[in-house]
Design an enzyme around this catalytic site. Structure first.
Site, PDB file in Angstrom:
ATOM      1  N   HIS A   9       0.841  -1.171  -0.087  1.00  0.00           N
ATOM      2  CA  HIS A   9      -0.128  -0.189   0.060  1.00  0.00           C
ATOM      3  C   HIS A   9       0.897   1.112   0.063  1.00  0.00           C
ATOM      4  O   HIS A   9       1.974   1.449   0.400  1.00  0.00           O
ATOM      5  CB  HIS A   9      -0.848  -0.164   1.138  1.00  0.00           C
ATOM      6  N   ARG A  60      -5.955   1.228   4.044  1.00  0.00           N
ATOM      7  CA  ARG A  60      -4.926   1.470   3.298  1.00  0.00           C
ATOM      8  C   ARG A  60      -4.702   0.632   2.226  1.00  0.00           C
ATOM      9  O   ARG A  60      -4.133   1.150   1.223  1.00  0.00           O
ATOM     10  CB  ARG A  60      -3.614   2.097   4.291  1.00  0.00           C
ATOM     11  N   GLU A  87      -1.561  -6.743   7.578  1.00  0.00           N
ATOM     12  CA  GLU A  87      -0.186  -6.571   7.962  1.00  0.00           C
ATOM     13  C   GLU A  87       0.016  -7.343   9.206  1.00  0.00           C
ATOM     14  O   GLU A  87      -0.747  -7.681   9.931  1.00  0.00           O
ATOM     15  CB  GLU A  87       0.010  -4.974   8.251  1.00  0.00           C
ATOM     16  N   HIS A 182       0.431  -5.365   2.292  1.00  0.00           N
ATOM     17  CA  HIS A 182       1.263  -4.770   3.341  1.00  0.00           C
ATOM     18  C   HIS A 182       2.660  -5.316   3.367  1.00  0.00           C
ATOM     19  O   HIS A 182       2.916  -6.355   2.818  1.00  0.00           O
ATOM     20  CB  HIS A 182       0.677  -4.810   4.937  1.00  0.00           C
TER      21      HIS A 182
END
Length: 230
Positions: A9, A60, A87, A182
């Site tokens: 991202h 994100r 993430e 991520h």
């Protein structure tokens, strides 16, 4: 020959503020939006066409995917979101400033927490404002599955069922796949795809907004890797 594109991202608001983010849902910064759009422009310039898109359940990454697909005229591509692409969970470090944490624990300890393969950060308490145990997007999960901390090893173990059940079958079927996720969930996938050692993975960096393109043969052997940049 199928292709897989990985995009970390774009810069998030907490990347900008130098905070440990993990599973906390923060938005893209203005720079992050531009990075995501630029990724889409690069994808379009290189003529990459997708059959399936995947992302995490964090804003994100979702927005990065949408900006990239929109800029490449592919916003219509089927999309699946999964917590398995989140993430890595930074445990008790979530929400802390990285520099302040390094000042408290030492640069070496923080580097180990951030980059080592199998060292766990401190666990987060369930009553912390940065815990995800009450987050509605995980309401269908067994509460014991929601992590209290993760290292890259645990993150890889969490990502792999999604690779095996969704991504690999798509690639084997000849589909082109894009994943916007991520730094660490993509590092985990990269470790598996490229068979990177536990020691060498510590040195792997994923740039925000940079598309990484893998080409596979019919047995999912990598035949080419390319990073797209201006």
């Amino acid at each position: 020959m199928s292709k897989l594109v990985l995009i970390r991202h774009g810069q998030s608001e907490w990347n900008l503020e130098n905070k440990f983010t993990g599973w906390i849902d923060v938005d893209l910064s203005e720079k992050g939006v531009e990075e995501a759009k630029n990724a889409g422009k690069l994808i379009k310039e290189h003529g990459l066409k997708f059959d399936q898109a995947y992302t995490s359940v964090l804003t994100r990454a979702i927005k990065t995917l949408h900006y990239a697909l929109a800029e490449s005229d592919q916003l219509w591509v089927p999309e699946t979101k999964s917590w398995r692409l989140n993430e890595r969970h930074y445990g008790g470090l979530q929400g802390l400033n990285k520099k302040a944490t390094a000042d408290k624990y030492g640069d070496e300890q923080v580097h180990i927490w951030r980059r080592s393969y199998d060292v766990l950060p401190p666990k987060i308490e369930d009553d912390s404002k940065y815990s995800q145990v009450q987050d509605r997007r995980y309401a269908d999960l067994d509460p014991h599955i929601i992590p209290r901390t993760e290292n890259l090893k645990v993150c890889l173990e969490r990502v792999m069922p999604f690779w095996e059940d969704h991504i690999a079958p798509d690639l084997l079927a000849g589909k082109n796949v894009i994943i916007a996720a991520h730094g660490n969930s993509l590092r985990a996938l990269t470790k598996y795809i490229e068979n990177i050692s536990d020691a060498d993975i510590m040195n792997l960096e994923m740039k925000t907004g940079e598309p990484v393109v893998y080409t596979f043969d019919e047995k999912l052997n990598v035949t080419n890797k390319e990073k797209l940049d201006d």
